[in-house]
Scaffold this active site. Structure first.
Site, PDB file in Angstrom:
ATOM      1  N   TYR A   1       8.553   8.347  11.955  1.00 51.87           N
ATOM      2  CA  TYR A   1       8.606   8.139  13.407  1.00 51.87           C
ATOM      3  C   TYR A   1       9.481   6.977  13.855  1.00 51.87           C
ATOM      4  O   TYR A   1       9.316   5.899  13.280  1.00 51.87           O
ATOM      5  CB  TYR A   1       7.050   7.713  13.943  1.00 51.87           C
ATOM      6  CG  TYR A   1       6.868   7.704  15.228  1.00 51.87           C
ATOM      7  CD1 TYR A   1       6.834   8.970  16.091  1.00 51.87           C
ATOM      8  CD2 TYR A   1       6.947   6.215  15.881  1.00 51.87           C
ATOM      9  CE1 TYR A   1       6.731   8.539  17.221  1.00 51.87           C
ATOM     10  CE2 TYR A   1       6.933   6.028  17.091  1.00 51.87           C
ATOM     11  CZ  TYR A   1       6.854   7.100  17.984  1.00 51.87           C
ATOM     12  OH  TYR A   1       6.583   6.990  19.349  1.00 51.87           O
TER      13      TYR A   1
ATOM     14  N   GLU B   1       5.513 -11.706   6.085  1.00 51.30           N
ATOM     15  CA  GLU B   1       6.301 -10.432   5.904  1.00 51.30           C
ATOM     16  C   GLU B   1       7.708 -10.950   5.668  1.00 51.30           C
ATOM     17  O   GLU B   1       8.356 -10.128   4.770  1.00 51.30           O
ATOM     18  CB  GLU B   1       6.369  -9.918   7.450  1.00 51.30           C
ATOM     19  CG  GLU B   1       7.210  -8.648   7.596  1.00 51.30           C
ATOM     20  CD  GLU B   1       7.570  -8.000   9.003  1.00 51.30           C
ATOM     21  OE1 GLU B   1       7.863  -7.175   9.142  1.00 51.30           O
ATOM     22  OE2 GLU B   1       7.193  -8.998   9.794  1.00 51.30           O
ATOM     23  N   HIS B   2       8.388 -11.965   6.272  1.00 49.11           N
ATOM     24  CA  HIS B   2       9.881 -12.468   5.816  1.00 49.11           C
ATOM     25  C   HIS B   2       9.769 -13.921   5.568  1.00 49.11           C
ATOM     26  O   HIS B   2       9.110 -14.474   6.237  1.00 49.11           O
ATOM     27  CB  HIS B   2      10.771 -12.298   7.160  1.00 49.11           C
ATOM     28  CG  HIS B   2      10.899 -11.118   7.884  1.00 49.11           C
ATOM     29  ND1 HIS B   2      10.130 -10.694   8.671  1.00 49.11           N
ATOM     30  CD2 HIS B   2      11.833 -10.019   7.548  1.00 49.11           C
ATOM     31  CE1 HIS B   2      10.276  -9.384   8.971  1.00 49.11           C
ATOM     32  NE2 HIS B   2      11.478  -8.906   8.128  1.00 49.11           N
TER      33      HIS B   2
ATOM     34  N   GLN C   1      13.017 -13.465  14.870  1.00 50.47           N
ATOM     35  CA  GLN C   1      11.846 -12.799  14.701  1.00 50.47           C
ATOM     36  C   GLN C   1      10.859 -12.799  16.128  1.00 50.47           C
ATOM     37  O   GLN C   1      10.104 -11.975  16.372  1.00 50.47           O
ATOM     38  CB  GLN C   1      11.045 -13.495  13.635  1.00 50.47           C
ATOM     39  CG  GLN C   1       9.792 -12.599  13.098  1.00 50.47           C
ATOM     40  CD  GLN C   1      10.421 -11.343  12.588  1.00 50.47           C
ATOM     41  OE1 GLN C   1      11.507 -11.342  11.777  1.00 50.47           O
ATOM     42  NE2 GLN C   1       9.695 -10.340  12.937  1.00 50.47           N
TER      43      GLN C   1
ATOM     44  N   HIS D   1     -18.087  16.778 -21.950  1.00 53.07           N
ATOM     45  CA  HIS D   1     -16.834  16.345 -22.554  1.00 53.07           C
ATOM     46  C   HIS D   1     -16.720  16.133 -23.955  1.00 53.07           C
ATOM     47  O   HIS D   1     -15.715  16.586 -24.814  1.00 53.07           O
ATOM     48  CB  HIS D   1     -16.693  14.477 -22.086  1.00 53.07           C
ATOM     49  CG  HIS D   1     -16.149  14.412 -20.387  1.00 53.07           C
ATOM     50  ND1 HIS D   1     -17.033  14.921 -19.439  1.00 53.07           N
ATOM     51  CD2 HIS D   1     -15.055  13.882 -20.005  1.00 53.07           C
ATOM     52  CE1 HIS D   1     -16.287  14.643 -18.360  1.00 53.07           C
ATOM     53  NE2 HIS D   1     -15.280  14.015 -18.829  1.00 53.07           N
TER      54      HIS D   1
ATOM     55  N   GLN E   1       0.714  11.661  20.073  1.00 50.70           N
ATOM     56  CA  GLN E   1       1.062  12.893  19.916  1.00 50.70           C
ATOM     57  C   GLN E   1       2.080  13.696  18.734  1.00 50.70           C
ATOM     58  O   GLN E   1       1.946  14.361  18.145  1.00 50.70           O
ATOM     59  CB  GLN E   1       1.498  13.500  21.333  1.00 50.70           C
ATOM     60  CG  GLN E   1       2.841  13.100  21.848  1.00 50.70           C
ATOM     61  CD  GLN E   1       2.717  11.720  22.697  1.00 50.70           C
ATOM     62  OE1 GLN E   1       1.596  11.139  22.602  1.00 50.70           O
ATOM     63  NE2 GLN E   1       3.274  11.688  23.606  1.00 50.70           N
TER      64      GLN E   1
END
Length: 434
Positions: free
Chosen positions: A130, A326-327, A259, A419, A188
């Site tokens: 996406y 994140e960074h 950022q 088993h 969607q």
């Protein structure tokens, strides 16, 4: 508290320190949750018809053909400059090199005589990518997702993006081997990829960023038995910079702003043991901000951002690990030496000449990264996300005979009689053969 406020970490109470590292709150409102659930059910029930209705409603576009034709992709390619195509080619080459190196060798060992154990890797059969639309199409994310999918050997790779799809996205999809592109956006699109429609194939796993509706749709389909797996939880983008007295304030400011311009919910943090550096960075941020087209967005992000002065670089590392950015950019004279102490970060950028932009586009690492503190348990996107591991074991008669009593003892201790019987029956069969 404005971004220009310089905070002395060691003058803060433990509660104040905790508050300083809090991220902007994210939560799907009840209305978003309900709306997304309705969209998922509608697309699952009505397929392409529902997709066209949502395109008209949300994208203000009449979509006749959901699938983008080869002619449309070729025309998009013609409209792009050779300079941009060449830049994409360089980026793809570096992404290929780094992700190809991530291939795991097969594991094949004998754990004891006659007991062979293997680990083999297989691609996820079908994946859906996406890519958001909007004024700044994220074609670089196509490179970051489609390239490892191709290297992993995924048999089906499809892409959805809101119409009209930017030429850059169409060209990037073609360049990286995406098989089909669809004019579908929003929740969607996630529904179409998760459940399948007359035009859009159902996939096993969905990748890619999006707005609150897309994020909620991914969450919901990942929890439905008839849905699809997803890449990772999503949150606002963020960067933390550790800088010493030798850093270049303009460089640090540019990394913080790169950022901040992503969105008003982005967060940037500077950690430095040098109060003068913090002041100079704040001044540089103001100067550069005045020149940015997305200055208003960046200013909103800076409202939740921090300039923090610490005792020393060791404390900077400690705070960074607590936050788990994140960074993480380390602009210090000993940047490489600090890496071993970093335990939680999505991607790390070392030294003055490693801007976050390099990883965002073309160094070769992936720019799809865990955020919002998920670096504590999640990894940056890589080849492994497009693959699955499978184990194989094979016991010879001799290997089985040697291991049998161990298995029987363990199974009996867990009171799993069937088993134990599966082993005992074979032991008796071997005795009869003897």
């Amino acid at each position: 508290m404005s971004f220009n406020t310089i905070i002395d970490w060691n003058s803060c109470t433990a509660e104040q320190q905790r508050q300083l590292l809090m991220r902007p709150a994210i939560s799907a409102s009840e209305s978003i949750t309900r709306t997304v659930n309705d969209i998922l059910d509608n697309v699952k029930t009505r397929g392409d018809e529902a997709l066209r209705e949502y395109s008209a409603k949300f994208d203000k576009t009449t979509v006749t053909a959901l699938k983008v034709s080869a002619d449309e992709i070729a025309a998009a390619s013609e409209r792009l400059s050779d300079e941009l195509k060449q830049a994409m080619a360089v980026a793809v080459k570096n992404i290929e090199t780094f992700h190809t190196a991530q291939k795991l060798p097969p594991v094949d060992v004998e754990t004891q005589p006659g007991v062979r154990c293997q680990q083999v890797t297989r691609p996820v059969a079908s994946v859906g990518l996406y890519i958001p639309g909007g004024s700044a199409p994220l074609f670089s994310t196509v490179l970051m997702l489609a390239t490892p999918a191709r290297i992993a050997g995924c048999k089906k790779v499809v892409l959805c993006s809101p119409p009209p799809i930017a030429d850059e996205i169409l060209y990037a999809a073609q360049l990286c081997g995406v098989q089909d592109v669809f004019n579908v956006g929003g929740a969607q699109a996630i529904a179409a990829l998760a459940f399948g429609t007359e035009s859009v194939p159902k996939v096993d796993k969905i990748f890619g960023p999006g707005n609150a509706f897309v994020t909620e749709a991914k969450r919901q389909v990942s929890q439905r038995l008839d849905g699809a797996a997803i890449d990772m939880p999503a949150g606002p983008s963020e960067v933390l910079v550790i800088a010493d007295s030798g850093a270049t304030p303009d460089f640090v400011a540019s990394d913080l702003l790169s950022q901040a311009e992503h969105g008003p919910d982005s967060q940037v943090i500077l950690l430095t043991p040098d109060a003068d550096m913090a002041r100079r960075v704040a001044e540089a941020v103001e100067r550069q901000l005045a020149e940015l087209p997305r200055a208003e967005t960046a200013r909103q992000a800076l409202n939740a951002s921090r300039l923090i002065v610490t005792k020393d670089l060791a404390q900077c590392v400690e705070i960074s690990n607590q936050y788990g950015p994140e960074h993480l950019i380390i602009q210090t004279r000993n940047a490489r030496e600090l890496v071993d102490g970093i335990t939680s970060a999505g991607s790390v950028f070392l030294g003055d000449w490693s801007p976050e932009s390099a990883g965002d586009y073309a160094s070769g690492t992936n720019h799809v990264l865990p955020t919002y503190g998920y670096t504590a348990t999640c990894s940056s996107l890589g080849l492994a996300d497009f693959q699955k591991r499978m184990t194989v074991q094979e016991l010879s008669k001799e290997g089985f005979s040697t291991l049998a009593s161990t298995i029987e003892t363990l199974a009996a201790a867990e009171r799993l009689t069937a088993h134990k019987n599966a082993v005992t029956l074979r032991v008796n069969a071997l005795k009869e053969q003897a």
